[in-house]
Design a protein around this motif. Structure first.
Motif, PDB file in Angstrom:
ATOM      1  N   LYS A 290     -10.760  14.864   0.686  1.00 18.35           N
ATOM      2  CA  LYS A 290     -10.129  13.546   0.664  1.00 18.35           C
ATOM      3  C   LYS A 290      -9.713  13.149   2.071  1.00 18.35           C
ATOM      4  O   LYS A 290      -9.313  13.991   2.878  1.00 18.35           O
ATOM      5  CB  LYS A 290      -8.899  13.552  -0.256  1.00 18.35           C
ATOM      6  N   LEU A 291      -9.797  11.834   2.357  1.00 16.06           N
ATOM      7  CA  LEU A 291      -9.383  11.309   3.648  1.00 16.06           C
ATOM      8  C   LEU A 291      -7.873  11.336   3.745  1.00 16.06           C
ATOM      9  O   LEU A 291      -7.169  10.802   2.875  1.00 16.06           O
ATOM     10  CB  LEU A 291      -9.895   9.876   3.827  1.00 16.06           C
ATOM     11  N   LEU A 292      -7.366  11.988   4.780  1.00  9.64           N
ATOM     12  CA  LEU A 292      -5.911  12.066   4.955  1.00  9.64           C
ATOM     13  C   LEU A 292      -5.361  10.748   5.478  1.00  9.64           C
ATOM     14  O   LEU A 292      -6.021  10.056   6.267  1.00  9.64           O
ATOM     15  CB  LEU A 292      -5.571  13.184   5.937  1.00  9.64           C
ATOM     16  N   PRO A 293      -4.158  10.364   5.070  1.00  9.24           N
ATOM     17  CA  PRO A 293      -3.544   9.150   5.637  1.00  9.24           C
ATOM     18  C   PRO A 293      -3.339   9.309   7.137  1.00  9.24           C
ATOM     19  O   PRO A 293      -2.865  10.338   7.612  1.00  9.24           O
ATOM     20  CB  PRO A 293      -2.199   9.056   4.903  1.00  9.24           C
ATOM     21  N   ALA A 294      -3.722   8.303   7.877  1.00  9.37           N
ATOM     22  CA  ALA A 294      -3.593   8.340   9.331  1.00  9.37           C
ATOM     23  C   ALA A 294      -3.512   6.903   9.822  1.00  9.37           C
ATOM     24  O   ALA A 294      -3.473   5.963   9.035  1.00  9.37           O
ATOM     25  CB  ALA A 294      -4.772   9.073   9.963  1.00  9.37           C
ATOM     26  N   ILE A 295      -3.497   6.734  11.139  1.00  9.21           N
ATOM     27  CA  ILE A 295      -3.449   5.381  11.664  1.00  9.21           C
ATOM     28  C   ILE A 295      -4.734   4.650  11.299  1.00  9.21           C
ATOM     29  O   ILE A 295      -5.789   5.259  11.086  1.00  9.21           O
ATOM     30  CB  ILE A 295      -3.234   5.361  13.190  1.00  9.21           C
ATOM     31  N   THR A 296      -4.649   3.334  11.221  1.00 11.61           N
ATOM     32  CA  THR A 296      -5.834   2.518  10.947  1.00 11.61           C
ATOM     33  C   THR A 296      -6.505   2.144  12.270  1.00 11.61           C
ATOM     34  O   THR A 296      -5.830   1.788  13.234  1.00 11.61           O
ATOM     35  CB  THR A 296      -5.447   1.253  10.166  1.00 11.61           C
ATOM     36  N   ILE A 297      -7.828   2.239  12.292  1.00 13.25           N
ATOM     37  CA  ILE A 297      -8.604   1.923  13.493  1.00 13.25           C
ATOM     38  C   ILE A 297      -9.650   0.886  13.138  1.00 13.25           C
ATOM     39  O   ILE A 297     -10.455   1.095  12.225  1.00 13.25           O
ATOM     40  CB  ILE A 297      -9.300   3.173  14.059  1.00 13.25           C
ATOM     41  N   LEU A 298      -9.638  -0.217  13.848  1.00 12.36           N
ATOM     42  CA  LEU A 298     -10.695  -1.220  13.729  1.00 12.36           C
ATOM     43  C   LEU A 298     -11.584  -1.084  14.956  1.00 12.36           C
ATOM     44  O   LEU A 298     -11.124  -1.211  16.084  1.00 12.36           O
ATOM     45  CB  LEU A 298     -10.112  -2.637  13.660  1.00 12.36           C
ATOM     46  N   GLY A 299     -12.875  -0.826  14.746  1.00 19.88           N
ATOM     47  CA  GLY A 299     -13.798  -0.701  15.860  1.00 19.88           C
ATOM     48  C   GLY A 299     -14.063  -2.035  16.529  1.00 19.88           C
ATOM     49  O   GLY A 299     -13.421  -3.060  16.233  1.00 19.88           O
ATOM     50  N   CYS A 300     -15.023  -2.035  17.414  1.00 23.66           N
ATOM     51  CA  CYS A 300     -15.355  -3.242  18.183  1.00 23.66           C
ATOM     52  C   CYS A 300     -15.909  -4.342  17.267  1.00 23.66           C
ATOM     53  O   CYS A 300     -16.736  -4.082  16.387  1.00 23.66           O
ATOM     54  CB  CYS A 300     -16.372  -2.858  19.257  1.00 23.66           C
ATOM     55  N   ARG A 301     -15.423  -5.561  17.451  1.00 19.27           N
ATOM     56  CA  ARG A 301     -15.924  -6.770  16.777  1.00 19.27           C
ATOM     57  C   ARG A 301     -15.932  -6.640  15.251  1.00 19.27           C
ATOM     58  O   ARG A 301     -16.894  -6.981  14.573  1.00 19.27           O
ATOM     59  CB  ARG A 301     -17.311  -7.143  17.299  1.00 19.27           C
ATOM     60  N   VAL A 302     -14.839  -6.161  14.726  1.00 19.62           N
ATOM     61  CA  VAL A 302     -14.625  -6.127  13.278  1.00 19.62           C
ATOM     62  C   VAL A 302     -13.929  -7.422  12.864  1.00 19.62           C
ATOM     63  O   VAL A 302     -13.055  -7.923  13.581  1.00 19.62           O
ATOM     64  CB  VAL A 302     -13.777  -4.900  12.893  1.00 19.62           C
ATOM     65  N   ARG A 303     -14.300  -7.951  11.703  1.00 17.86           N
ATOM     66  CA  ARG A 303     -13.668  -9.175  11.192  1.00 17.86           C
ATOM     67  C   ARG A 303     -12.965  -8.853   9.872  1.00 17.86           C
ATOM     68  O   ARG A 303     -13.606  -8.415   8.904  1.00 17.86           O
ATOM     69  CB  ARG A 303     -14.693 -10.287  10.991  1.00 17.86           C
ATOM     70  N   ILE A 304     -11.649  -9.080   9.867  1.00 16.30           N
ATOM     71  CA  ILE A 304     -10.833  -8.866   8.671  1.00 16.30           C
ATOM     72  C   ILE A 304     -10.504 -10.236   8.081  1.00 16.30           C
ATOM     73  O   ILE A 304      -9.957 -11.099   8.787  1.00 16.30           O
ATOM     74  CB  ILE A 304      -9.531  -8.113   9.019  1.00 16.30           C
ATOM     75  N   PRO A 305     -10.806 -10.486   6.806  1.00 16.36           N
ATOM     76  CA  PRO A 305     -10.539 -11.814   6.240  1.00 16.36           C
ATOM     77  C   PRO A 305      -9.051 -12.053   6.023  1.00 16.36           C
ATOM     78  O   PRO A 305      -8.223 -11.143   6.182  1.00 16.36           O
ATOM     79  CB  PRO A 305     -11.297 -11.777   4.912  1.00 16.36           C
ATOM     80  N   ALA A 306      -8.720 -13.240   5.644  1.00 10.30           N
ATOM     81  CA  ALA A 306      -7.324 -13.608   5.395  1.00 10.30           C
ATOM     82  C   ALA A 306      -6.805 -12.935   4.128  1.00 10.30           C
ATOM     83  O   ALA A 306      -7.557 -12.662   3.186  1.00 10.30           O
ATOM     84  CB  ALA A 306      -7.192 -15.127   5.269  1.00 10.30           C
ATOM     85  N   GLU A 307      -5.521 -12.637   4.144  1.00 11.49           N
ATOM     86  CA  GLU A 307      -4.780 -12.204   2.963  1.00 11.49           C
ATOM     87  C   GLU A 307      -5.343 -10.937   2.315  1.00 11.49           C
ATOM     88  O   GLU A 307      -5.454 -10.843   1.087  1.00 11.49           O
ATOM     89  CB  GLU A 307      -4.711 -13.337   1.927  1.00 11.49           C
ATOM     90  N   VAL A 308      -5.708  -9.957   3.138  1.00 13.37           N
ATOM     91  CA  VAL A 308      -6.134  -8.658   2.601  1.00 13.37           C
ATOM     92  C   VAL A 308      -5.293  -7.563   3.242  1.00 13.37           C
ATOM     93  O   VAL A 308      -4.607  -7.781   4.247  1.00 13.37           O
ATOM     94  CB  VAL A 308      -7.641  -8.385   2.853  1.00 13.37           C
ATOM     95  N   LEU A 309      -5.376  -6.364   2.666  1.00 10.94           N
ATOM     96  CA  LEU A 309      -4.674  -5.198   3.182  1.00 10.94           C
ATOM     97  C   LEU A 309      -5.697  -4.148   3.594  1.00 10.94           C
ATOM     98  O   LEU A 309      -6.558  -3.763   2.796  1.00 10.94           O
ATOM     99  CB  LEU A 309      -3.739  -4.627   2.104  1.00 10.94           C
TER     100      LEU A 309
END
Length: 475
Positions: A434-453
């Motif tokens: 299982k993936l352990l909880p850790a910091i969140t990393i967004l790589g280069c040129r990632v697009r996150i839409p509005a109103e999401v987690l």
């Protein structure tokens, strides 16, 4: 005359730093607003008598590295050169391979620093110890708790003379709570044991390869091949420090190192920290804090009942004003600073209603909309945080966009605050599949839409998400 060598490794190392190392060499990743190895160079440049700084590694000398070296030479007015290894040569192989470059000009000693450490670099103190009692090898050491010491090189010292009596790299059982910081001061004589290791490697290789061209002869590991072998022979000594120190092996440790360096800026580079300005973003901290040497001597603490009440009768007594009270210490207003510890690049555009800090680094060309909340995070070059986004314990990659009212959050893996000898744990991404909880990393040129987690997740470069994600690696 002194020199310094910074060991920067190469692209085959630092895989735990992905996806951030996809875009820039790990040593150039911004930590507290400047490239990781700039902290090393700044510390070396402040040592009296420093004449040259050499970078040794096996990265290709590409445009970012070349541009950084040119800018650093101009800023520090020192020759700074990159020496590229023909192959990965280990922590000591590059030193021996480029020994003529290091010894050119006849330096009395030279510093050797690993690029992936964060420290306040007490180089002048190490030099003073070396000049008082010269030895071929002087190691910088610090303390760790019994469990975490197994993840580092462990040093057994003579407490009176500080000679290293025994050295074990990452032992399987407890050896010592003194660990190797990866920062050294060597005399020119230190290269002789490296020559012995090289010649021994050549002989061992010739037994396996009659051509005598065995490529592994140049690979020398300082820790195992030199320190462990010479410990107890009067050649290696340790200088202990109680200053800040941490390894930078992963993205999570880079975020922690950024926090350490930002706190150091209060003393070393206050001009880099953002200040409260009319019409500017709000810099939020944890509590007021003093600057050493500015606060007056502590006075007797106020009675608890007086500190906890705001009754007008109490106020009328001859007490210091609330602006002067600091945890029971009377201090002038000029000695109080908010621990915002926020770095904002001059080209970044931050809306006045944004709330930043503590421990935030905002890179070149970043745009932040109204109502953004940013805490314990790094936002890299060209990223955009739209209105009312919330980013906590995360790294937002180059050119990425976080939509309105989106929340990007990670889980910090900080050292135990109740253990003064605790350090960052060596992070593993998975446990029991299982993936352990850790910091969140967004790589280069990632697009996150509005109103999401996006929670405890790693998003690889050039991804455009359409929904929320938790505890996932998005390939």
């Amino acid at each position: 005359m002194l020199k310094a060598v910074i060991l920067i490794g190469g692209p085959q190392k630092g895989t735990r730093f992905r996806p951030l190392s996809f875009e820039v060499p790990k040593p150039l990743f911004p930590v507290a607003g400047v490239p990781m190895i700039q902290h090393h160079i700044e510390a070396c440049a402040q040592v009296a008598g420093m004449q040259e700084i050499l970078l040794i590694g096996f990265y290709q000398p590409d445009e970012p590295l070349t541009r950084f070296l040119e800018a650093a030479q101009q800023e520090f007015n020192l020759p700074i050169r990159y020496l590229q290894e023909f192959a990965p040569l280990g922590t000591g192989g590059g030193l021996y391979h480029f020994r003529d470059q290091i010894l050119a000009g006849g330096p009395e000693a030279f510093f050797v620093l690993n690029a992936d450490v964060c420290s306040d670099f007490p180089l002048s103190a190490m030099l003073e110890v070396h000049r008082h009692q010269p030895h071929p090898f002087l190691l910088l050491g610090t303390t760790a708790n019994r469990t975490q010491s197994l993840n580092y090189g462990c040093i057994v010292e003579n407490p009176q003379t500080h000679e290293v009596l025994h050295y074990v790299e990452k032992p399987s059982t407890f050896v010592s709570d003194i660990i190797n910081c990866g920062i050294y001061l060597f005399s020119p004589e230190a290269l002789k044991p490296l020559r012995d290791v090289f010649q021994r490697n050549q002989q061992d290789g010739q037994l396996e390869d009659s051509s005598g061209l065995w490529p592994g002869a140049g690979t020398i590991r300082l820790e195992q091949d030199v320190f462990s072998a010479l410990a107890g022979q009067g050649q290696i000594y340790v200088h202990l420090t109680d200053g800040i120190w941490s390894q930078i092996k992963s993205a999570g440790s880079a975020l922690y190192a950024s926090r350490l360096y930002l706190s150091q800026y209060q003393l070393t580079h206050p001009e880099r920290l953002a200040k409260h300005t009319p019409g500017g973003p709000r810099i939020r901290g944890t509590h007021p804090a003093p600057i050493p040497n500015l606060c007056p001597p502590a006075q007797p603490p106020l009675p608890a009942e007086l500190l906890l009440t705001l009754d007008p009768e109490v106020k009328s007594q001859s007490l210091p004003s609330l602006n002067q009270m600091w945890f029971g210490v009377f201090a002038p207003r000029s000695s109080l600073l908010l621990l915002g510890n926020v770095y904002i690049h001059p080209t970044a555009k931050v809306a006045p209603s944004a709330v930043l800090g503590p421990n935030v680094s905002i890179g070149e060309g970043v745009t932040m909309g109204e109502g953004v909340r940013l805490r314990e995070s790094i936002v890299l070059h060209g990223a955009t945080l739209q209105e009312h986004t919330c980013v906590l314990h995360s790294i937002v990659g180059w050119g990425s966009t976080v939509g309105r009212w989106a929340r990007v959050e990670g889980t910090p893996n900080d050292p135990n605050p109740n253990d003064p000898r605790a350090h960052m744990d060596s992070e593993s991404l998975f446990k029991d599949g299982k993936l352990l909880p850790a910091i969140t990393i967004l790589g280069c040129r990632v697009r996150i839409p509005a109103e999401v987690l996006i929670l405890n997740s790693i998003v690889l470069p050039h991804k455009e998400l359409s929904r929320s994600f938790t505890n996932q690696i998005i390939l």
